[in-house]
Design a protein around this motif. Sequence first.
Motif, PDB file in Angstrom:
ATOM      1  N   HIS A  12      -8.607   8.126   4.191  1.00 45.91           N
ATOM      2  CA  HIS A  12      -9.036   7.402   2.994  1.00 45.91           C
ATOM      3  C   HIS A  12      -9.156   8.276   1.771  1.00 45.91           C
ATOM      4  CE1 HIS A  12      -9.791   3.354   4.242  1.00 45.91           C
ATOM      5  NE2 HIS A  12     -10.436   3.763   5.315  1.00 45.91           N
TER       6      HIS A  12
ATOM      7  N   MET B  91      -2.359   4.300  -3.837  1.00 40.48           N
ATOM      8  CA  MET B  91      -2.823   4.212  -2.451  1.00 40.48           C
ATOM      9  C   MET B  91      -3.245   5.588  -1.971  1.00 40.48           C
ATOM     10  SD  MET B  91      -3.439   2.763   0.361  1.00 40.48           S
ATOM     11  CE  MET B  91      -3.122   1.175  -0.327  1.00 40.48           C
TER      12      MET B  91
ATOM     13  N   SER C 183      -4.719   6.057   1.215  1.00 39.84           N
ATOM     14  CA  SER C 183      -4.741   6.090   2.670  1.00 39.84           C
ATOM     15  C   SER C 183      -3.442   6.743   3.164  1.00 39.84           C
ATOM     16  CB  SER C 183      -4.860   4.665   3.220  1.00 39.84           C
ATOM     17  OG  SER C 183      -4.843   4.686   4.616  1.00 39.84           O
TER      18      SER C 183
ATOM     19  N   THR D 231       2.191   6.304   3.607  1.00 39.80           N
ATOM     20  CA  THR D 231       0.840   5.823   3.329  1.00 39.80           C
ATOM     21  C   THR D 231       0.424   4.779   4.354  1.00 39.80           C
ATOM     22  OG1 THR D 231       1.645   4.153   1.771  1.00 39.80           O
ATOM     23  CG2 THR D 231       1.045   6.300   0.857  1.00 39.80           C
ATOM     24  N   GLY D 232      -0.875   4.633   4.484  1.00 37.97           N
ATOM     25  CA  GLY D 232      -1.432   3.696   5.447  1.00 37.97           C
ATOM     26  C   GLY D 232      -1.781   4.383   6.739  1.00 37.97           C
TER      27      GLY D 232
ATOM     28  N   GLY E  54      -7.346   2.025   5.844  1.00 34.25           N
ATOM     29  CA  GLY E  54      -6.704   1.479   4.654  1.00 34.25           C
ATOM     30  C   GLY E  54      -5.242   1.189   4.891  1.00 34.25           C
ATOM     31  N   TRP E  55      -4.765   0.094   4.329  1.00 30.18           N
ATOM     32  CA  TRP E  55      -3.355  -0.248   4.435  1.00 30.18           C
ATOM     33  C   TRP E  55      -2.539   0.591   3.479  1.00 30.18           C
ATOM     34  CZ3 TRP E  55      -2.818  -6.258   4.929  1.00 30.18           C
ATOM     35  CH2 TRP E  55      -3.400  -6.661   6.125  1.00 30.18           C
ATOM     36  N   GLY E  56      -1.279   0.743   3.805  1.00 23.45           N
ATOM     37  CA  GLY E  56      -0.397   1.576   3.003  1.00 23.45           C
ATOM     38  C   GLY E  56       0.439   0.790   2.018  1.00 23.45           C
ATOM     39  N   GLU E  57       1.222   1.555   1.286  1.00 23.70           N
ATOM     40  CA  GLU E  57       2.129   0.993   0.288  1.00 23.70           C
ATOM     41  C   GLU E  57       3.485   1.691   0.370  1.00 23.70           C
ATOM     42  OE1 GLU E  57       1.620   1.413  -4.195  1.00 23.70           O
ATOM     43  OE2 GLU E  57       0.501  -0.404  -3.722  1.00 23.70           O
TER      44      GLU E  57
ATOM     45  N   ASN F 219       7.714   6.288  -5.098  1.00 20.27           N
ATOM     46  CA  ASN F 219       7.797   5.433  -3.923  1.00 20.27           C
ATOM     47  C   ASN F 219       9.270   5.229  -3.593  1.00 20.27           C
ATOM     48  OD1 ASN F 219       7.937   2.988  -2.249  1.00 20.27           O
ATOM     49  ND2 ASN F 219       5.744   2.930  -2.595  1.00 20.27           N
TER      50      ASN F 219
ATOM     51  N   ARG G 111       2.234  -1.736   6.374  1.00 20.49           N
ATOM     52  CA  ARG G 111       0.792  -1.470   6.459  1.00 20.49           C
ATOM     53  C   ARG G 111       0.453  -0.038   6.806  1.00 20.49           C
ATOM     54  NH1 ARG G 111      -1.843  -6.163   9.991  1.00 20.49           N
ATOM     55  NH2 ARG G 111      -3.007  -4.321  10.587  1.00 20.49           N
TER      56      ARG G 111
END
Length: 120
Positions: free
Chosen positions: A24, A46, A48, A66-67, A76-79, A93, A100
């Motif tokens: 996190h 994000m 996470s 991420t995530g 935490g969910w990702g992106e 990105n 997730r």
Amino acid sequence: MGGRVSDIALDPRNPFVFYVGLGHGGIFKTGDNGVSFDPIFDKQPMLSIGAIAIAPSDSEIIWVGTGEANDRNSFGWGEGVYRSTAGGENWRNVGFEHNRAILAMVFYAEKHHGSYVTKV
């Protein structure tokens, strides 16, 4: 619950440089073998982190999934997947935006053109 380390990536060319991804809290980089750490992912939407990979042919190229992959009440969910070509100074990105969690990333060749990604 914070403070969980989700991944650690070691620079293959410099043993004093490594990256710590937090469930996190983003990513922290050290250049002095852990004496001090600096946040390098705080400006991203994000924080996470699930996985970190450093290109074996160029340690300035860092891939981050991420995530957090630990399914618990405070994960935490990702992106998606982010990539830096400047040792974490900037990020872009590069895919899996609706995913997730990223569990692991491994380079499939000595070249830094791509990696395998395990997503949840």
